[in-house]
Design a protein around this motif. Structure first.
Motif, PDB file in Angstrom:
ATOM      1  N   VAL A   1       0.857  -1.181   0.000  1.00 42.48           N
ATOM      2  CA  VAL A   1       0.000   0.000   0.000  1.00 42.48           C
ATOM      3  C   VAL A   1       0.895   1.234   0.000  1.00 42.48           C
ATOM      4  N   GLY A   2       0.325   2.362  -0.403  1.00 45.37           N
ATOM      5  CA  GLY A   2       1.113   3.574  -0.576  1.00 45.37           C
ATOM      6  C   GLY A   2       1.831   4.035   0.677  1.00 45.37           C
ATOM      7  N   THR A   3       1.222   3.809   1.858  1.00 44.42           N
ATOM      8  CA  THR A   3       1.842   4.260   3.107  1.00 44.42           C
ATOM      9  C   THR A   3       3.118   3.493   3.438  1.00 44.42           C
ATOM     10  N   GLU A   4       3.323   2.342   2.790  1.00 42.83           N
ATOM     11  CA  GLU A   4       4.534   1.546   3.024  1.00 42.83           C
ATOM     12  C   GLU A   4       5.685   1.971   2.133  1.00 42.83           C
ATOM     13  N   ILE A   5       5.419   2.876   1.201  1.00 48.00           N
ATOM     14  CA  ILE A   5       6.438   3.291   0.230  1.00 48.00           C
ATOM     15  C   ILE A   5       7.011   4.633   0.659  1.00 48.00           C
ATOM     16  N   SER A   6       8.277   4.647   1.001  1.00 47.92           N
ATOM     17  CA  SER A   6       8.914   5.814   1.608  1.00 47.92           C
ATOM     18  C   SER A   6       9.142   6.932   0.601  1.00 47.92           C
ATOM     19  N   GLU A   7       9.403   8.129   1.129  1.00 51.71           N
ATOM     20  CA  GLU A   7       9.737   9.265   0.282  1.00 51.71           C
ATOM     21  C   GLU A   7      11.038   9.013  -0.475  1.00 51.71           C
ATOM     22  N   GLU A   8      11.948   8.287   0.152  1.00 46.79           N
ATOM     23  CA  GLU A   8      13.221   7.967  -0.513  1.00 46.79           C
ATOM     24  C   GLU A   8      12.979   7.123  -1.756  1.00 46.79           C
ATOM     25  N   GLU A   9      12.079   6.135  -1.663  1.00 46.70           N
ATOM     26  CA  GLU A   9      11.756   5.302  -2.816  1.00 46.70           C
ATOM     27  C   GLU A   9      11.093   6.119  -3.916  1.00 46.70           C
ATOM     28  N   ARG A  10      10.218   7.032  -3.514  1.00 45.63           N
ATOM     29  CA  ARG A  10       9.539   7.873  -4.503  1.00 45.63           C
ATOM     30  C   ARG A  10      10.540   8.784  -5.214  1.00 45.63           C
ATOM     31  N   ALA A  11      11.527   9.286  -4.465  1.00 47.31           N
ATOM     32  CA  ALA A  11      12.569  10.129  -5.059  1.00 47.31           C
ATOM     33  C   ALA A  11      13.408   9.324  -6.052  1.00 47.31           C
ATOM     34  N   LYS A  12      13.635   8.047  -5.753  1.00 46.88           N
ATOM     35  CA  LYS A  12      14.396   7.186  -6.666  1.00 46.88           C
ATOM     36  C   LYS A  12      13.623   6.946  -7.961  1.00 46.88           C
ATOM     37  N   ILE A  13      12.307   6.815  -7.839  1.00 43.09           N
ATOM     38  CA  ILE A  13      11.471   6.667  -9.038  1.00 43.09           C
ATOM     39  C   ILE A  13      11.610   7.913  -9.914  1.00 43.09           C
ATOM     40  N   ASP A  14      11.498   9.079  -9.291  1.00 46.07           N
ATOM     41  CA  ASP A  14      11.619  10.339 -10.025  1.00 46.07           C
ATOM     42  C   ASP A  14      12.945  10.409 -10.770  1.00 46.07           C
ATOM     43  N   LYS A  15      14.032  10.074 -10.068  1.00 48.41           N
ATOM     44  CA  LYS A  15      15.369  10.178 -10.672  1.00 48.41           C
ATOM     45  C   LYS A  15      15.521   9.182 -11.815  1.00 48.41           C
ATOM     46  N   GLN A  16      15.067   7.933 -11.595  1.00 52.38           N
ATOM     47  CA  GLN A  16      15.206   6.924 -12.639  1.00 52.38           C
ATOM     48  C   GLN A  16      14.455   7.322 -13.902  1.00 52.38           C
ATOM     49  N   LEU A  17      13.212   7.737 -13.753  1.00 51.00           N
ATOM     50  CA  LEU A  17      12.412   8.100 -14.920  1.00 51.00           C
ATOM     51  C   LEU A  17      12.949   9.348 -15.611  1.00 51.00           C
ATOM     52  N   ASN A  18      13.338  10.361 -14.839  1.00 45.97           N
ATOM     53  CA  ASN A  18      13.845  11.594 -15.439  1.00 45.97           C
ATOM     54  C   ASN A  18      15.199  11.408 -16.110  1.00 45.97           C
ATOM     55  N   ASP A  19      16.048  10.534 -15.555  1.00 44.14           N
ATOM     56  CA  ASP A  19      17.369  10.298 -16.133  1.00 44.14           C
ATOM     57  C   ASP A  19      17.300   9.459 -17.400  1.00 44.14           C
ATOM     58  N   THR A  20      16.212   8.717 -17.576  1.00 43.99           N
ATOM     59  CA  THR A  20      16.111   7.847 -18.754  1.00 43.99           C
ATOM     60  C   THR A  20      15.040   8.359 -19.707  1.00 43.99           C
ATOM     61  N   LEU A  21      13.788   8.018 -19.441  1.00 50.51           N
ATOM     62  CA  LEU A  21      12.708   8.406 -20.351  1.00 50.51           C
ATOM     63  C   LEU A  21      12.524   9.912 -20.422  1.00 50.51           C
ATOM     64  N   GLY A  22      12.674  10.595 -19.284  1.00 50.86           N
ATOM     65  CA  GLY A  22      12.512  12.047 -19.287  1.00 50.86           C
ATOM     66  C   GLY A  22      13.555  12.728 -20.146  1.00 50.86           C
ATOM     67  N   SER A  23      14.775  12.223 -20.089  1.00 51.32           N
ATOM     68  CA  SER A  23      15.851  12.789 -20.894  1.00 51.32           C
ATOM     69  C   SER A  23      15.577  12.622 -22.382  1.00 51.32           C
ATOM     70  N   LEU A  24      15.087  11.428 -22.766  1.00 48.76           N
ATOM     71  CA  LEU A  24      14.785  11.171 -24.174  1.00 48.76           C
ATOM     72  C   LEU A  24      13.545  11.938 -24.627  1.00 48.76           C
ATOM     73  N   TYR A  25      12.581  12.117 -23.733  1.00 49.01           N
ATOM     74  CA  TYR A  25      11.392  12.920 -24.033  1.00 49.01           C
ATOM     75  C   TYR A  25      11.794  14.348 -24.408  1.00 49.01           C
ATOM     76  N   CYS A  26      12.822  14.867 -23.753  1.00 44.39           N
ATOM     77  CA  CYS A  26      13.263  16.243 -24.001  1.00 44.39           C
ATOM     78  C   CYS A  26      14.201  16.359 -25.198  1.00 44.39           C
ATOM     79  N   LYS A  27      14.720  15.249 -25.698  1.00 49.58           N
ATOM     80  CA  LYS A  27      15.723  15.279 -26.762  1.00 49.58           C
ATOM     81  C   LYS A  27      15.044  15.098 -28.120  1.00 49.58           C
TER      82      LYS A  27
END
Length: 292
Positions: A73-99
């Motif tokens: 459930v969402g309450t079991e997922i820490s802010e640190e994990e959510r920040a890692k999701i943001d970084k992973q997506l932005n460093d990969t798909l987000g970067s290509l989306y902008c290119k």
């Protein structure tokens, strides 16, 4: 990271729309929307043991992809994990989306945002990552966007491999007139960078396996050796150091201003002499280092 998703799976949506560049913008957008609707018919799709792609649709000017975490459930997922999701997506798909010119940038050129919406096992939304033109224009996004498309895709492949099992990812291939040097990421036994040196006919093959610390040592060694070799262009042979690992060794020498390496297997009799471009090899190793 327990809930990381597979970027390569998500990019299938973009790749299906890869032929729209040959049409006018109105037709492109219609084609894109049709492909999104067509692909949605196959959902849900299991990404890994803990995540699934449950839906995809166009809402206003946003292409929404819904990711469900199956086991928490969402309450079991820490802010640190959510920040890692943001970084992973932005460093990969987000970067290509902008290119501009990549498959992932098609939606942006059509005026569409991309949103990844995360749901927990009870289908309660708990996180969201948005890609938009505004994000691309933001100065905070520029460092990741400066990476080449190939570098981003290598990172995506390594992350995908980490999710599905054991294997290798080829990071760089350098063909030399009398052989080749290939650099790979592997997690088959432990996470390592591997340099494969082969002669022209692939009779002699030598591998040098490097951990994180060794990457820094080896890169510094060859960079220094290349600088020294360039300072003595009149010398036929000058010894510039060597590096020994558990799988292979390379002895460095300068030859008329060029850096060469004598690669030898440990143990074994295979050996090969190849030119070394320190800048290229160090750059390739730097793409692997963050994953070790």
């Amino acid at each position: 990271m327990r809930m990381s998703i597979s970027p390569m799976l998500i990019t299938l949506t973009f790749l299906l729309a890869g032929n729209v560049y040959s049409q006018d913008k109105e037709s492109q957008l219609a084609q894109y929307k049709a492909e999104v609707l067509k692909q949605a018919a196959s959902y849900p799709v299991k990404i890994n043991d803990r995540n699934m792609l449950r839906n995809g649709y166009i809402k206003g000017n946003t292409h929404v992809l819904e990711i469900q975490v199956i086991d928490r459930v969402g309450t079991e997922i820490s802010e640190e994990e959510r920040a890692k999701i943001d970084k992973q997506l932005n460093d990969t798909l987000g970067s290509l989306y902008c290119k501009t010119g990549t498959n992932e940038s098609i939606s942006r050129t059509l005026g569409l945002n991309i949103e990844y919406k995360y749901y927990d096992k009870a289908l309660t939304p708990f996180h969201s990552v948005l890609f938009s033109q505004e994000n691309c224009d933001n100065s905070l996004a520029k460092p990741a966007n400066q990476r080449t498309e190939q570098e981003v895709r290598v990172a995506m492949q390594i992350r995908e491999l980490e999710q599905v099992g054991k294997g290798t990812v080829t990071v760089c291939r350098e063909k030399i007139y009398n052989g080749s040097i290939n650099l790979l990421y592997t997690n088959e036994i432990e996470k390592r960078a591997v340099i494969f040196a082969t002669d022209e006919y692939v009779v002699n093959t030598i591998s040098i396996s490097l951990n994180k610390t060794q990457i820094a040592e080896f890169s510094a060694l060859i960079t220094d050796a290349e600088a020294k070799a360039m300072k003595v262009p009149n010398l036929e042979n000058v010894n510039l150091g060597d590096y020994l690992t558990r799988t292979g060794t390379v002895k460095l020498f300068g030859q008329k201003g060029k850096l060469k390496g004598f690669f030898a297997a440990v143990p074994g009799v295979d050996n090969v002499i190849l030119s070394i471009d320190a800048k290229k090899i160090s750059h390739c190793l730097s793409q692997i280092e963050p994953f070790l």
